[in-house]
Design a protein around this motif. Structure first.
Motif, PDB file in Angstrom:
ATOM      1  N   MET A 154       0.833  -1.180   0.000  1.00  8.10           N
ATOM      2  CA  MET A 154       0.000   0.000   0.000  1.00  8.10           C
ATOM      3  C   MET A 154       0.883   1.250   0.000  1.00  8.10           C
ATOM      4  SD  MET A 154      -3.146   0.706   2.456  1.00  8.10           S
ATOM      5  CE  MET A 154      -3.983   2.235   2.459  1.00  8.10           C
ATOM      6  N   SER A 155       0.525   2.193  -0.825  1.00  8.69           N
ATOM      7  CA  SER A 155       1.311   3.415  -0.967  1.00  8.69           C
ATOM      8  C   SER A 155       0.930   4.428   0.105  1.00  8.69           C
ATOM      9  CB  SER A 155       1.049   3.995  -2.355  1.00  8.69           C
ATOM     10  OG  SER A 155       1.608   5.273  -2.449  1.00  8.69           O
ATOM     11  N   ASP A 156       1.919   5.223   0.526  1.00  9.60           N
ATOM     12  CA  ASP A 156       1.662   6.312   1.460  1.00  9.60           C
ATOM     13  C   ASP A 156       1.277   7.592   0.737  1.00  9.60           C
ATOM     14  OD1 ASP A 156       2.123   4.795   3.720  1.00  9.60           O
ATOM     15  OD2 ASP A 156       4.252   5.293   3.790  1.00  9.60           O
ATOM     16  N   ALA A 157       1.292   7.549  -0.588  1.00 10.12           N
ATOM     17  CA  ALA A 157       0.950   8.735  -1.372  1.00 10.12           C
ATOM     18  C   ALA A 157      -0.532   9.054  -1.183  1.00 10.12           C
ATOM     19  CB  ALA A 157       1.254   8.506  -2.842  1.00 10.12           C
ATOM     20  N   PRO A 158      -0.863  10.320  -1.008  1.00  4.44           N
ATOM     21  CA  PRO A 158      -2.278  10.678  -0.881  1.00  4.44           C
ATOM     22  C   PRO A 158      -3.020  10.406  -2.185  1.00  4.44           C
ATOM     23  CG  PRO A 158      -0.934  12.652  -1.007  1.00  4.44           C
ATOM     24  CD  PRO A 158       0.006  11.478  -0.950  1.00  4.44           C
ATOM     25  N   ILE A 159      -4.306  10.192  -2.068  1.00  4.52           N
ATOM     26  CA  ILE A 159      -5.133   9.865  -3.229  1.00  4.52           C
ATOM     27  C   ILE A 159      -5.064  10.954  -4.301  1.00  4.52           C
ATOM     28  CG2 ILE A 159      -7.283  10.828  -2.335  1.00  4.52           C
ATOM     29  CD1 ILE A 159      -7.220   7.448  -3.937  1.00  4.52           C
ATOM     30  N   GLU A 160      -4.834  12.197  -3.876  1.00  2.14           N
ATOM     31  CA  GLU A 160      -4.733  13.294  -4.839  1.00  2.14           C
ATOM     32  C   GLU A 160      -3.597  13.088  -5.835  1.00  2.14           C
ATOM     33  OE1 GLU A 160      -6.961  14.480  -1.354  1.00  2.14           O
ATOM     34  OE2 GLU A 160      -4.867  13.814  -1.467  1.00  2.14           O
ATOM     35  N   SER A 161      -2.631  12.246  -5.491  1.00  6.52           N
ATOM     36  CA  SER A 161      -1.517  11.985  -6.412  1.00  6.52           C
ATOM     37  C   SER A 161      -1.975  11.265  -7.672  1.00  6.52           C
ATOM     38  CB  SER A 161      -0.413  11.188  -5.714  1.00  6.52           C
ATOM     39  OG  SER A 161      -0.864   9.884  -5.388  1.00  6.52           O
ATOM     40  N   ARG A 162      -3.220  10.786  -7.693  1.00  5.22           N
ATOM     41  CA  ARG A 162      -3.776  10.151  -8.892  1.00  5.22           C
ATOM     42  C   ARG A 162      -4.288  11.169  -9.909  1.00  5.22           C
ATOM     43  NH1 ARG A 162      -7.687   5.385  -6.655  1.00  5.22           N
ATOM     44  NH2 ARG A 162      -6.270   4.517  -5.107  1.00  5.22           N
ATOM     45  N   LEU A 163      -4.358  12.423  -9.511  1.00  6.41           N
ATOM     46  CA  LEU A 163      -4.799  13.450 -10.451  1.00  6.41           C
ATOM     47  C   LEU A 163      -3.786  13.567 -11.584  1.00  6.41           C
ATOM     48  CD1 LEU A 163      -6.055  16.077  -7.853  1.00  6.41           C
ATOM     49  CD2 LEU A 163      -7.478  14.740  -9.437  1.00  6.41           C
ATOM     50  N   PRO A 164      -4.210  14.083 -12.734  1.00 10.01           N
ATOM     51  CA  PRO A 164      -3.302  14.182 -13.891  1.00 10.01           C
ATOM     52  C   PRO A 164      -2.051  15.010 -13.591  1.00 10.01           C
ATOM     53  CG  PRO A 164      -5.575  14.632 -14.533  1.00 10.01           C
ATOM     54  CD  PRO A 164      -5.560  14.552 -13.041  1.00 10.01           C
ATOM     55  N   ALA A 165      -0.981  14.670 -14.276  1.00 12.47           N
ATOM     56  CA  ALA A 165       0.318  15.325 -14.067  1.00 12.47           C
ATOM     57  C   ALA A 165       0.238  16.837 -14.237  1.00 12.47           C
ATOM     58  CB  ALA A 165       1.361  14.735 -15.019  1.00 12.47           C
ATOM     59  N   GLU A 166      -0.552  17.304 -15.196  1.00  9.53           N
ATOM     60  CA  GLU A 166      -0.635  18.756 -15.408  1.00  9.53           C
ATOM     61  C   GLU A 166      -1.323  19.466 -14.237  1.00  9.53           C
ATOM     62  OE1 GLU A 166      -4.161  16.972 -17.710  1.00  9.53           O
ATOM     63  OE2 GLU A 166      -2.042  16.487 -17.487  1.00  9.53           O
ATOM     64  N   ILE A 167      -2.180  18.778 -13.527  1.00 13.11           N
ATOM     65  CA  ILE A 167      -2.823  19.349 -12.327  1.00 13.11           C
ATOM     66  C   ILE A 167      -1.844  19.292 -11.153  1.00 13.11           C
ATOM     67  CG2 ILE A 167      -4.676  18.992 -10.639  1.00 13.11           C
ATOM     68  CD1 ILE A 167      -5.637  20.226 -13.288  1.00 13.11           C
ATOM     69  N   LEU A 168      -1.155  18.166 -11.007  1.00 15.65           N
ATOM     70  CA  LEU A 168      -0.178  18.040  -9.920  1.00 15.65           C
ATOM     71  C   LEU A 168       0.979  19.017 -10.083  1.00 15.65           C
ATOM     72  CD1 LEU A 168      -0.070  14.166  -9.504  1.00 15.65           C
ATOM     73  CD2 LEU A 168      -1.306  15.841  -8.102  1.00 15.65           C
ATOM     74  N   ALA A 169       1.323  19.341 -11.327  1.00 16.79           N
ATOM     75  CA  ALA A 169       2.423  20.281 -11.579  1.00 16.79           C
ATOM     76  C   ALA A 169       2.108  21.679 -11.045  1.00 16.79           C
ATOM     77  CB  ALA A 169       2.721  20.341 -13.074  1.00 16.79           C
ATOM     78  N   LYS A 170       0.837  21.996 -10.889  1.00 13.86           N
ATOM     79  CA  LYS A 170       0.430  23.308 -10.382  1.00 13.86           C
ATOM     80  C   LYS A 170       0.312  23.320  -8.859  1.00 13.86           C
ATOM     81  CE  LYS A 170      -2.254  24.273 -14.524  1.00 13.86           C
ATOM     82  NZ  LYS A 170      -3.567  24.609 -15.062  1.00 13.86           N
ATOM     83  N   ALA A 171       0.442  22.169  -8.245  1.00 17.16           N
ATOM     84  CA  ALA A 171       0.213  22.031  -6.807  1.00 17.16           C
ATOM     85  C   ALA A 171       1.463  22.321  -5.987  1.00 17.16           C
ATOM     86  CB  ALA A 171      -0.269  20.615  -6.489  1.00 17.16           C
ATOM     87  N   ASN A 172       1.212  22.611  -4.732  1.00 17.15           N
ATOM     88  CA  ASN A 172       2.257  22.697  -3.719  1.00 17.15           C
ATOM     89  C   ASN A 172       2.007  21.510  -2.800  1.00 17.15           C
ATOM     90  OD1 ASN A 172       2.960  23.583  -0.772  1.00 17.15           O
ATOM     91  ND2 ASN A 172       4.221  24.865  -2.096  1.00 17.15           N
ATOM     92  N   PHE A 173       2.989  20.651  -2.648  1.00 10.64           N
ATOM     93  CA  PHE A 173       2.830  19.450  -1.823  1.00 10.64           C
ATOM     94  C   PHE A 173       3.738  19.552  -0.610  1.00 10.64           C
ATOM     95  CE2 PHE A 173       3.903  15.031  -0.685  1.00 10.64           C
ATOM     96  CZ  PHE A 173       2.621  14.550  -0.441  1.00 10.64           C
ATOM     97  N   GLN A 174       3.126  19.619   0.567  1.00 15.50           N
ATOM     98  CA  GLN A 174       3.876  19.674   1.817  1.00 15.50           C
ATOM     99  C   GLN A 174       3.095  18.935   2.892  1.00 15.50           C
ATOM    100  OE1 GLN A 174       5.746  23.382   3.036  1.00 15.50           O
ATOM    101  NE2 GLN A 174       5.125  24.291   1.092  1.00 15.50           N
ATOM    102  N   HIS A 175       3.819  18.280   3.768  1.00 16.68           N
ATOM    103  CA  HIS A 175       3.222  17.583   4.914  1.00 16.68           C
ATOM    104  C   HIS A 175       2.094  16.636   4.490  1.00 16.68           C
ATOM    105  CE1 HIS A 175       5.612  20.074   7.551  1.00 16.68           C
ATOM    106  NE2 HIS A 175       5.193  21.128   6.892  1.00 16.68           N
ATOM    107  N   GLY A 176       2.274  15.981   3.344  1.00 18.11           N
ATOM    108  CA  GLY A 176       1.315  14.987   2.885  1.00 18.11           C
ATOM    109  C   GLY A 176       0.039  15.542   2.292  1.00 18.11           C
ATOM    110  N   GLU A 177       0.002  16.854   2.014  1.00 18.73           N
ATOM    111  CA  GLU A 177      -1.205  17.457   1.464  1.00 18.73           C
ATOM    112  C   GLU A 177      -0.881  18.304   0.236  1.00 18.73           C
ATOM    113  OE1 GLU A 177      -4.226  18.243   5.122  1.00 18.73           O
ATOM    114  OE2 GLU A 177      -2.723  19.788   4.758  1.00 18.73           O
ATOM    115  N   TYR A 178      -1.775  18.212  -0.732  1.00 18.36           N
ATOM    116  CA  TYR A 178      -1.669  19.046  -1.925  1.00 18.36           C
ATOM    117  C   TYR A 178      -2.512  20.300  -1.736  1.00 18.36           C
ATOM    118  CZ  TYR A 178       0.428  15.297  -4.688  1.00 18.36           C
ATOM    119  OH  TYR A 178       1.270  14.329  -5.181  1.00 18.36           O
ATOM    120  N   ALA A 179      -2.013  21.406  -2.236  1.00 20.66           N
ATOM    121  CA  ALA A 179      -2.773  22.656  -2.268  1.00 20.66           C
ATOM    122  C   ALA A 179      -2.520  23.308  -3.618  1.00 20.66           C
ATOM    123  CB  ALA A 179      -2.352  23.583  -1.131  1.00 20.66           C
ATOM    124  N   TRP A 180      -3.502  24.092  -4.051  1.00 21.27           N
ATOM    125  CA  TRP A 180      -3.432  24.766  -5.338  1.00 21.27           C
ATOM    126  C   TRP A 180      -3.751  26.238  -5.177  1.00 21.27           C
ATOM    127  CZ3 TRP A 180      -4.977  19.765  -4.772  1.00 21.27           C
ATOM    128  CH2 TRP A 180      -4.407  18.814  -5.624  1.00 21.27           C
TER     129      TRP A 180
END
Length: 155
Positions: free
Chosen positions: A1-27
């Motif tokens: 089982m991965s420790d990656a949050p479920i949001e990591s399944r979002l498309p790469a172009e959406i994740l590229a706009k995110a700030n990822f810290q302390h296990g949470e994505y923010a946009w």
């Protein structure tokens, strides 16, 4: 089982706009509608989130500036119907939230010293304003609902 949050399944172009810290994505505020749409396109349900400050040395939440669109949709509908309904509500709720709150003002009120310091060093207020956004998949949603006590116990 991965420790990656479920949001990591979002498309790469959406994740590229995110700030990822302390296990949470923010946009950034401007990116939230695209995150909502990408979640539906990825078969994920939008849960909503909260306004945050994210600057060097400071991450904080304005938890009174939040949205929870998934709570507004009956959980006995088919998954594909639920995720589409939640997305529609999320977009409407998002616009209402932006109309109700001045995000810049809320960040300044909640974190006066860190934001003053950040701005005095040449930072821009728009670079401090983020919105943490959560999604869930069908299995996670089912597990969550099964973990809740029966309705008759929730009085």
């Amino acid at each position: 089982m991965s420790d990656a949050p479920i949001e990591s399944r979002l498309p790469a172009e959406i994740l590229a706009k995110a700030n990822f810290q302390h296990g949470e994505y923010a946009w950034k505020v401007r990116d939230i509608p695209a995150v909502i749409k990408a979640a539906v396109d990825t078969n994920l349900m939008n849960l909503g989130g909260q306004l945050q400050i994210r600057i060097p040395g400071c991450i904080g939440e304005c938890d009174w500036v939040e949205t929870d669109p998934a709570a507004m949709v009956p959980d006995d509908l088919p998954w594909d119907v639920r995720i589409r309904m939640v997305a529609e509500m999320a977009l409407t709720d998002w616009e209402d939230l932006k109309n109700h709150f001045n995000f810049e003002e809320q960040i300044r009120l909640a974190f006066p010293d860190p934001i003053k310091d950040f701005l005095s060093k040449g930072g821009k207020i728009e670079d401090a304003i983020w919105f943490c956004w959560y999604v869930i998949d069908e299995d996670g949603d089912r597990e969550h609902r099964e973990s809740l006590p029966p309705m008759e116990d929730q009085v």
